[in-house]
Design an enzyme around this catalytic site. Structure first.
Site, PDB file in Angstrom:
ATOM      1  N   ASN A 120       0.818  -1.220   0.000  1.00  0.00           N
ATOM      2  CA  ASN A 120       0.000   0.000   0.000  1.00  0.00           C
ATOM      3  C   ASN A 120       0.852   1.271   0.000  1.00  0.00           C
ATOM      4  OD1 ASN A 120      -1.976  -1.882   0.149  1.00  0.00           O
ATOM      5  ND2 ASN A 120      -2.668  -1.369   2.225  1.00  0.00           N
ATOM      6  N   HIS A 166     -17.963  35.776 -31.342  1.00  0.00           N
ATOM      7  CA  HIS A 166     -19.128  35.047 -31.890  1.00  0.00           C
ATOM      8  C   HIS A 166     -18.839  34.469 -33.269  1.00  0.00           C
ATOM      9  CE1 HIS A 166     -21.388  37.166 -28.694  1.00  0.00           C
ATOM     10  NE2 HIS A 166     -20.653  38.193 -29.064  1.00  0.00           N
ATOM     11  N   SER A 287      -7.535  11.659 -48.498  1.00  0.00           N
ATOM     12  CA  SER A 287      -8.738  10.855 -48.443  1.00  0.00           C
ATOM     13  C   SER A 287      -8.595   9.701 -49.420  1.00  0.00           C
ATOM     14  CB  SER A 287      -9.941  11.726 -48.827  1.00  0.00           C
ATOM     15  OG  SER A 287     -10.993  10.913 -49.317  1.00  0.00           O
ATOM     16  N   LYS A 293      -8.455  16.081 -51.353  1.00  0.00           N
ATOM     17  CA  LYS A 293      -8.486  16.370 -49.916  1.00  0.00           C
ATOM     18  C   LYS A 293      -7.122  16.392 -49.248  1.00  0.00           C
ATOM     19  CE  LYS A 293     -11.976  15.890 -47.510  1.00  0.00           C
ATOM     20  NZ  LYS A 293     -12.729  16.895 -46.772  1.00  0.00           N
ATOM     21  N   GLU A 300      -7.477  17.513 -35.470  1.00  0.00           N
ATOM     22  CA  GLU A 300      -8.754  16.844 -35.176  1.00  0.00           C
ATOM     23  C   GLU A 300      -8.577  15.765 -34.105  1.00  0.00           C
ATOM     24  OE1 GLU A 300     -11.086  17.245 -39.446  1.00  0.00           O
ATOM     25  OE2 GLU A 300      -9.775  15.562 -39.110  1.00  0.00           O
ATOM     26  N   TYR A 327      -6.492   2.157   2.504  1.00  0.00           N
ATOM     27  CA  TYR A 327      -6.349   1.606   1.156  1.00  0.00           C
ATOM     28  C   TYR A 327      -7.510   0.675   0.819  1.00  0.00           C
ATOM     29  CZ  TYR A 327      -4.711  -0.987  -2.873  1.00  0.00           C
ATOM     30  OH  TYR A 327      -4.626  -1.557  -4.117  1.00  0.00           O
ATOM     31  N   GLN A 332      -6.365   0.432  -7.328  1.00  0.00           N
ATOM     32  CA  GLN A 332      -5.616  -0.158  -8.439  1.00  0.00           C
ATOM     33  C   GLN A 332      -6.094   0.418  -9.782  1.00  0.00           C
ATOM     34  OE1 GLN A 332      -4.233  -4.248  -8.172  1.00  0.00           O
ATOM     35  NE2 GLN A 332      -5.496  -4.728  -9.926  1.00  0.00           N
TER      36      GLN A 332
HETATM   37  N1  ARG Z   1      -1.667  -3.590  -7.292  1.00  0.00           N
HETATM   38  C1  ARG Z   1      -2.062  -2.844  -6.169  1.00  0.00           C
HETATM   39  C2  ARG Z   1      -2.524  -1.457  -6.599  1.00  0.00           C
HETATM   40  O1  ARG Z   1      -2.273  -1.095  -7.693  1.00  0.00           O
HETATM   41  C3  ARG Z   1      -0.938  -2.724  -5.195  1.00  0.00           C
HETATM   42  C4  ARG Z   1      -1.386  -2.590  -3.784  1.00  0.00           C
HETATM   43  C5  ARG Z   1      -2.042  -3.832  -3.365  1.00  0.00           C
HETATM   44  N2  ARG Z   1      -2.391  -3.806  -1.972  1.00  0.00           N
HETATM   45  C6  ARG Z   1      -3.293  -4.624  -1.462  1.00  0.00           C
HETATM   46  N3  ARG Z   1      -3.521  -4.517  -0.204  1.00  0.00           N
HETATM   47  N4  ARG Z   1      -3.931  -5.515  -2.192  1.00  0.00           N
HETATM   48  O2  ARG Z   1      -3.092  -0.724  -5.872  1.00  0.00           O
END
Ligand code: ARG
Length: 470
Positions: A120, A166, A287, A293, A300, A327, A332
């Site tokens: 995390n 405008h 084109s 063209k 674009e 987390y 992810q």
């Molecule tokens: N692949 C996970 C992400 O992108 C990494 C962290 C995963 N952590 C967990 N507690 N499963 O966030």
């Protein structure tokens, strides 16, 4: 990148201990992020090396273990860069893939790397390291783009074109002045990215899963090793905060909105109806059916890509809006929108720097267009004010003169003095100087105005500003 991805069922998961059953094969693929987060390999390795060095310094790891980890990670990095690292889907993500490869390479010491950290804080650190670099690249590209616009503005500082409101002819401006308007938008864009970088450049590492760690870690040391500007103050916030990615995508969305506006103008100007500019052949396509063209595909496409980038911003906002601390796996989903935003912004800037460099103006066509549509009507009103008439009355008088011009199918400057004097006896021979395009431009001679002299001064100021930016 997306290389060497395998469903390698021989790998046991680092977290398999508490599970009785293997992961469902589809769930395994569904939950994996290695297909896209392998892109973070260099930052993951950089973060791991800093973490290992810190643990050794704190005597959580031995010096030998740390040396083995660092050397092993270096070998893995080379292997990835050679293209012969095999990424395993069952190992989920870039983090567990690299950690497993390390353990397979150096044995026991590899298993100690994850001491006092979690994926995390690891993933949050990786993304910040990665985005920090990408912001620097984007800001450098924005500076190139600004320089290209200044070159063009300087070349066309005297080129008259109709300024529009405008989408109707309003007052004459110079093409150089118009380019400087775009330049200002890019200056603000660059400033937004630079400002966002300050909040990206904060280190989550050490927050571990969410609560911090019981090991005697030294976050100042890892912070210094990784070149972060500060350490995340709160461990819960550190692992869950994705504001920095949202902010980045917001800055990118505003930039793409600007690029989309430029695109729109380039598309209009290169049409047969406007015919103000010629885009180089190298930036257009033909084109398959209509031989005549030459299509402005590049502008674009940039205009089209803006929609996708706005979408990424909405995706990230929505991703975060209902997440409780700390987390959650939802996070992810932050990577693909973020990666794509960076890729599309960089590609759009790259193509525009070159396209602007090769842009050719058609001053005669622009002048012709400025002559139509009574672009100097305001100048006539201002002239009458100079003779003592109140602006509202002058407006009314000129409106009548314009009506005559419309009836005749001619510009104000083509009306005779007698005809003009019928609207106001205060009109004199000197009125024709005011009714010319050059007269109109030269009259707007103040800071930020369109007079060529002011355009040149603005270019100089912009160049001086740019020097202090880097
Ligand atoms: N692949 C996970 C992400 O992108 C990494 C962290 C995963 N952590 C967990 N507690 N499963 O966030």
């Amino acid at each position: 990148m997306l290389q060497n991805l395998v469903m390698d069922n021989t790998q046991t998961k680092p977290w398999a201990g508490r599970f009785d059953q293997p992961t469902d094969a589809f769930v395994e693929a569904f939950t994996a992020s290695v297909g896209f987060d392998q892109r973070l390999y260099a930052q993951d390795i950089q973060g791991s090396m800093a973490h290992a060095r810190m643990l050794a310094r704190q005597q959580v790891l031995s010096a030998d273990e740390c040396a083995a980890i660092v050397a092993g990670l270096e070998r893995i990095q080379q292997q990835i860069e050679r293209g012969d690292f095999v990424w395993s889907v069952p190992l989920e993500d870039v983090h567990m893939n690299i950690e497993r490869a390390l353990t397979q390479d150096i044995g026991e010491a590899g298993k100690r790397l994850h001491t006092g950290r979690s994926r995390n804080d690891q993933v949050a650190t990786d993304i910040r390291l990665w985005l920090r670099e990408e912001i620097d690249a984007i800001v450098a590209q924005l500076h190139q783009f600004q320089a290209a616009l200044l070159t063009l503005a300087e070349r066309e500082a005297d080129t008259v074109m109709p300024g529009l409101t405008h989408l109707q002819v309003a007052q004459p401006v110079t093409f150089g002045h118009h380019m400087l308007a775009w330049h200002e938008m890019l200056v603000r864009d660059a400033a937004r990215f630079v400002d966002c970088r300050r909040r990206v450049n904060i280190m989550p590492l050490g927050a571990a899963a969410l609560a911090g760690t019981s090991y005697p870690i030294d976050r100042e040391y890892t912070c210094a090793l990784l070149g972060f500007e500060g350490i995340a103050e709160n461990s819960l916030d550190a692992v869950s905060d994705r504001d920095f990615a949202i902010e980045f995508c917001a800055a990118a969305a505003i930039l793409m909105m600007h690029l989309s506006r430029f695109s729109e103008e380039l598309i209009l100007w290169s049409s047969a109806q406007f015919d103000f500019i010629e885009l180089a052949d190298a930036f257009c396509t033909g084109s398959s059916i209509m031989p005549q063209k030459k299509n402005p595909d590049v502008p674009e496409l940039v205009r089209g890509k803006s929609g996708r980038i706005f979408g990424h911003l909405m995706a990230l906002l929505t991703l975060m809006k209902a997440q409780p601390l700390a987390y959650n796996k939802d996070n992810q989903e932050d990577k693909e929108p973020l990666f794509d935003t960076v890729d599309q912004v960089k590609a759009s800037l790259k193509v525009y720097v070159d396209l602007i460099g090769a842009l050719r103006c058609k001053p005669a066509k622009m002048r012709e267009a400025a002559r139509q549509g009574f672009a100097t009507a305001t100048d006539l009103a201002d002239y009458l004010v100079g003779k003592g008439i109140a602006f509202r009355d002058a407006h009314e008088i000129v409106g009548k003169a314009v009506a005559l011009g419309i009836k005749r199918g001619c510009d104000l400057a083509a009306l005779s003095l007698a005809e003009l004097q019928a609207f106001s006896p205060l009109i004199d021979e000197d009125v024709y100087a005011v009714l010319t395009l050059e007269g109109s431009l030269a009259a707007r001679n103040h800071f930020g105005g369109t007079a060529p002299e002011q355009v040149r001064a603005a270019i100089e100021r912009a160049r001086a500003r740019q020097e202090t930016q880097v």
